[in-house]
Design a protein around this motif. Structure first.
Motif, mmCIF file in Angstrom:
data_model
loop_
_atom_site.group_PDB
_atom_site.id
_atom_site.type_symbol
_atom_site.label_atom_id
_atom_site.label_comp_id
_atom_site.label_asym_id
_atom_site.label_seq_id
_atom_site.Cartn_x
_atom_site.Cartn_y
_atom_site.Cartn_z
ATOM 1 N N UNK A 15 0.846 -1.189 0.000
ATOM 2 C CA UNK A 15 0.000 0.000 0.000
ATOM 3 C C UNK A 15 0.876 1.232 0.000
ATOM 4 N N UNK A 16 0.576 2.152 -0.892
ATOM 5 C CA UNK A 16 1.331 3.393 -1.004
ATOM 6 C C UNK A 16 1.146 4.196 0.283
ATOM 7 N N UNK A 17 2.258 4.568 0.907
ATOM 8 C CA UNK A 17 2.170 5.311 2.163
ATOM 9 C C UNK A 17 1.496 6.667 1.973
ATOM 10 N N UNK A 18 1.555 7.221 0.770
ATOM 11 C CA UNK A 18 0.956 8.538 0.532
ATOM 12 C C UNK A 18 -0.558 8.497 0.622
ATOM 13 N N UNK A 19 -1.168 7.357 0.279
ATOM 14 C CA UNK A 19 -2.628 7.268 0.301
ATOM 15 C C UNK A 19 -3.176 6.917 1.685
ATOM 16 N N UNK A 75 -15.976 10.507 -11.109
ATOM 17 C CA UNK A 75 -14.890 10.511 -12.095
ATOM 18 C C UNK A 75 -13.538 10.690 -11.404
ATOM 19 N N UNK A 76 -13.496 11.555 -10.394
ATOM 20 C CA UNK A 76 -12.244 11.771 -9.659
ATOM 21 C C UNK A 76 -11.820 10.500 -8.915
ATOM 22 N N UNK A 77 -12.773 9.805 -8.313
ATOM 23 C CA UNK A 77 -12.462 8.566 -7.602
ATOM 24 C C UNK A 77 -11.877 7.545 -8.564
ATOM 25 N N UNK A 78 -12.472 7.445 -9.737
ATOM 26 C CA UNK A 78 -11.983 6.503 -10.748
ATOM 27 C C UNK A 78 -10.562 6.874 -11.182
ATOM 28 N N UNK A 79 -10.323 8.155 -11.432
ATOM 29 C CA UNK A 79 -8.984 8.607 -11.826
ATOM 30 C C UNK A 79 -7.979 8.362 -10.708
ATOM 31 N N UNK A 80 -8.404 8.617 -9.499
ATOM 32 C CA UNK A 80 -7.523 8.457 -8.343
ATOM 33 C C UNK A 80 -7.079 7.006 -8.209
ATOM 34 N N UNK A 81 -8.017 6.082 -8.372
ATOM 35 C CA UNK A 81 -7.693 4.655 -8.263
ATOM 36 C C UNK A 81 -6.791 4.202 -9.406
ATOM 37 N N UNK A 82 -6.990 4.772 -10.594
ATOM 38 C CA UNK A 82 -6.135 4.428 -11.729
ATOM 39 C C UNK A 82 -4.720 4.982 -11.549
ATOM 40 N N UNK A 83 -4.643 6.193 -11.002
ATOM 41 C CA UNK A 83 -3.330 6.821 -10.794
ATOM 42 C C UNK A 83 -2.578 6.198 -9.623
ATOM 43 N N UNK A 84 -3.306 5.545 -8.724
ATOM 44 C CA UNK A 84 -2.696 4.921 -7.545
ATOM 45 C C UNK A 84 -3.196 3.475 -7.446
ATOM 46 N N UNK A 85 -2.655 2.583 -8.284
ATOM 47 C CA UNK A 85 -3.180 1.217 -8.390
ATOM 48 C C UNK A 85 -3.101 0.403 -7.111
ATOM 49 N N UNK A 86 -2.227 0.784 -6.181
ATOM 50 C CA UNK A 86 -2.136 0.051 -4.921
ATOM 51 C C UNK A 86 -3.222 0.465 -3.936
ATOM 52 N N UNK A 87 -3.927 1.537 -4.257
ATOM 53 C CA UNK A 87 -4.992 2.017 -3.380
ATOM 54 C C UNK A 87 -6.268 1.232 -3.642
ATOM 55 N N UNK A 88 -6.906 0.768 -2.575
ATOM 56 C CA UNK A 88 -8.170 0.060 -2.686
ATOM 57 C C UNK A 88 -9.180 0.683 -1.727
ATOM 58 N N UNK A 117 -8.898 18.332 6.812
ATOM 59 C CA UNK A 117 -9.565 18.535 5.526
ATOM 60 C C UNK A 117 -8.621 19.195 4.535
ATOM 61 N N UNK A 118 -7.903 20.193 4.979
ATOM 62 C CA UNK A 118 -6.938 20.872 4.108
ATOM 63 C C UNK A 118 -5.835 19.923 3.651
ATOM 64 N N UNK A 119 -5.366 19.073 4.563
ATOM 65 C CA UNK A 119 -4.312 18.113 4.227
ATOM 66 C C UNK A 119 -4.815 17.085 3.217
ATOM 67 N N UNK A 120 -6.039 16.609 3.409
ATOM 68 C CA UNK A 120 -6.613 15.637 2.488
ATOM 69 C C UNK A 120 -6.743 16.221 1.083
ATOM 70 N N UNK A 121 -7.199 17.461 1.014
ATOM 71 C CA UNK A 121 -7.349 18.108 -0.287
ATOM 72 C C UNK A 121 -6.003 18.244 -0.982
ATOM 73 N N UNK A 122 -4.997 18.693 -0.256
ATOM 74 C CA UNK A 122 -3.673 18.901 -0.844
ATOM 75 C C UNK A 122 -3.066 17.577 -1.322
ATOM 76 N N UNK A 123 -3.143 16.549 -0.476
ATOM 77 C CA UNK A 123 -2.603 15.245 -0.860
ATOM 78 C C UNK A 123 -3.349 14.678 -2.059
ATOM 79 N N UNK A 124 -4.657 14.858 -2.077
ATOM 80 C CA UNK A 124 -5.465 14.360 -3.188
ATOM 81 C C UNK A 124 -5.061 15.024 -4.498
#
Length: 223
Positions: free
Chosen positions: A59-63, A99-112, A154-161
């Motif tokens: 699992x990617x530590x960033x996610x 659409x963002x969730x789908x892109x996010x999962x594609x960009x981070x394949x280890x994220x489930x 919330x601010x941290x989640x937005x920035x990381x996302x």
């Protein structure tokens, strides 16, 4: 299956997506029930993958920023309805968030998507999608209160996302239409009965909540 006035059809969903009324007394958008059903099935599929995997999945530590300390005792349907109740984000916001969730999962394949991260992922994607779609928006601190978070989290989640997405937030008309079609297929193929059932429960809950003063104060839920 017996028909019901609350049953969702692809045509009804499309009509709701493109001609939804933003009045204060508007019903919960149909897309919320459809999106909740789709995400729940994704979570169930991911759970089976993890269960059947013979080795530990990396699992990617960033996610991991989206992981809650404790699994929230709140269904996807209830959480999405809460977000709508206090933000009044229109149906198109939820399509873009999907659409963002789908892109996010594609960009981070280890994220489930699972029970620990789904709530934070939803409030983040909906807030970012609202900023992209709507002309006027609430502050991050307000979305944080709605989502059961602190403003700093919330601010941290937005920035990381945003960085994990590579700031690829544009959704053109054809892409938007493709995700609308996917949601329509979810109704016609995947979970019609389940969606109808959850929507009926939502309407029953809403009728009881109308007798309460739920719009004046936001109850705290900590994620």
């Amino acid at each position: 299956m017996a028909t019901s006035s609350l049953a969702i059809s692809p045509r009804k969903l499309r009509s709701d997506l493109y001609s939804y009324s933003y009045q204060n007394d508007s019903n919960t958008p149909l897309v919320i029930a459809v999106l909740a059903s789709l995400i729940e099935r994704t979570m169930a599929r991911n759970e089976r993958i993890v269960k059947n995997c013979t080795r530990a999945l990396s699992k990617d530590t960033r996610t991991r920023v989206f992981d809650c300390h404790e699994t929230p005792d709140l269904t996807i349907q209830s959480y999405l309805e809460r977000i709508f109740r206090y933000t009044r984000a229109g149906p198109s916001v939820y399509v873009v968030a999907y659409a963002y969730i789908d892109r996010f999962c594609q960009a981070n394949p280890e994220f489930r998507i699972d029970a620990r991260n789904v709530h934070r992922l939803l409030i983040t994607t909906i807030m970012v999608a609202s900023k992209y779609v709507e002309d006027m928006n609430y502050r991050n601190s307000y979305f944080a209160r709605v989502g059961g978070l602190t403003a700093n989290v919330m601010n941290k989640l937005e920035l990381e996302f945003l960085f994990l997405m590579g700031f690829k937030l544009h959704v053109n008309v054809s892409v938007f239409e493709s995700y609308c079609c996917h949601l329509e297929r979810e109704v016609s193929i995947g979970g019609g009965y389940h969606i109808e059932k959850t929507l009926r429960c939502a309407e029953e809950i809403k009728s009881r909540q109308q007798e309460e003063k739920g719009y004046n104060q936001i109850a705290r839920i900590m994620l």
